[in-house]
Design an enzyme around this catalytic site. Structure first.
Site, PDB file in Angstrom:
ATOM      1  N   GLU A 138      48.671   0.236  56.763  1.00  0.00           N
ATOM      2  CA  GLU A 138      49.027   1.645  56.963  1.00  0.00           C
ATOM      3  C   GLU A 138      49.718   2.276  55.764  1.00  0.00           C
ATOM      4  OE1 GLU A 138      47.757   3.176  59.397  1.00  0.00           O
ATOM      5  OE2 GLU A 138      47.037   1.302  60.274  1.00  0.00           O
ATOM      6  N   ASN A 160      58.229  10.542  69.318  1.00  0.00           N
ATOM      7  CA  ASN A 160      58.533   9.182  68.885  1.00  0.00           C
ATOM      8  C   ASN A 160      59.890   9.120  68.188  1.00  0.00           C
ATOM      9  OD1 ASN A 160      56.322   7.595  69.783  1.00  0.00           O
ATOM     10  ND2 ASN A 160      55.034   8.477  68.187  1.00  0.00           N
ATOM     11  N   GLU A 189      53.755   9.999  54.589  1.00  0.00           N
ATOM     12  CA  GLU A 189      52.385  10.467  54.663  1.00  0.00           C
ATOM     13  C   GLU A 189      52.089  11.393  53.488  1.00  0.00           C
ATOM     14  OE1 GLU A 189      49.665  12.671  58.122  1.00  0.00           O
ATOM     15  OE2 GLU A 189      51.777  12.206  58.447  1.00  0.00           O
TER      16      GLU A 189
END
Length: 305
Positions: free
Chosen positions: A158, A205, A167
């Site tokens: 990832e 989250n 990201e």
């Protein structure tokens, strides 16, 4: 299902894993320490580390050892019961000056991620282990090594070899705020983008993991890209407490023998499994086999999903 869009890797067809999906199982409350206990432990200055725990040594009540950077005291006689994974041991808090006995050594960690971002420190991972002491600390030595390898495989996949802390597609940041939640997005609509080793994202989250870990990640999500331990803790939170689109947590999959394939299902479900993206599954399996080889253990069975 809400997800993180993946990093732009050579496997760009794959969507980045879960950290992912808006499942907050009851296990998060049961598996993580309460905010009060975290605060109480962290408030005191760390004590010197006791001698490292040994599986072959018998310990009487009151015997003190260090394990994973923390001191533990035996409540009664014990032998070959891992501190943190067995109720016989009482957690005495973080310690300093000890030797790491995590199943992955610092030399192995360096070998696995030679080009990683300096943010991802080995010590940050060790410091995060207190949040979920049963992680890579349950079952036989081979089982423990395989769980650590599986976790690091998905982190490798990832974050592209731990090269990225956040990201990279900033155009998608605004998508990670779900205003339908009663707490909204107090840090701003673009504040809940993917961060850390599994690109942890979405306001729900940050809220749920923060509550479990005793951290205000909803108001200060930047902690995940500023503190290496917090970054690893968010990944461990998902790994140890969330089923995602699967039927079990990744920890349970590895500790219980369901195999590496079930960890892929718990992270990405039908997006990769059951023919969803066989190329991505094969790439994860190959990475897992490489990492288990570095750790000197067999990968086990049921590798695919």
């Amino acid at each position: 299902m809400y997800r993180i869009k993946g990093l732009l890797t050579v496997l760009s067809a794959v969507v980045a894993t879960a950290a992912l999906l808006p499942t907050a199982s009851a296990a998060s409350a049961a598996s993580a320490p309460s905010p009060a206990s975290v605060s109480a432990v962290s408030a005191a200055a760390p004590a010197p580390c006791a001698p490292v725990w040994s599986s072959s040594t018998a310990y009487s009540a009151g015997g003190t050892v260090s394990h994973h950077g923390r001191n533990w005291a035996a409540k009664w006689w014990t032998q070959n019961e891992n501190p943190g994974a067995a109720t016989v041991w009482a957690d005495r808090g973080a310690c300093t000056g000890g030797v790491s006995d995590f199943v992955v050594s610092e030399a192995q960690f360096d070998a696995l991620f030679p080009d990683r971002n300096p943010f991802y420190t080995y010590q940050g991972l060790i410091d995060a282990l207190h949040a979920y002491p049963r992680f890579a600390n349950t079952g036989t030595p081979a089982t423990r090594a395989r769980e650590a390898a599986a976790f690091l495989t998905h982190a490798d996949f990832e974050s592209v070899g731990l090269r990225y802390v956040k990201e990279i597609n900033e155009a998608n940041y605004w998508r990670k705020c779900d205003y339908s939640r009663p707490y909204g997005c107090p840090a701003g609509q673009t504040a809940y983008y993917g961060r850390g080793p599994i690109m942890f994202s979405w306001n729900f989250n940050y809220k749920t993991a923060g509550d479990a870990l005793g951290l205000d990640l909803l108001d200060n999500p930047w902690l995940v890209e500023q503190d290496p331990s917090v970054a690893w803790q968010t990944a461990l939170w998902y790994w140890n407490t969330q089923n995602g689109p699967g039927t079990m947590t990744s920890h349970d999959a590895m500790a219980g023998g369901a195999g590496f394939g079930e960890t892929i299902r718990s992270l990405n479900g039908a997006l990769e499994c059951d023919g969803g993206n066989p190329g991505s599954v094969a790439a994860r399996v190959a990475a897992y086999e490489r990492i288990t080889a570095v750790l000197g253990t067999a990968p086990g069975s049921r590798l695919s999903c």
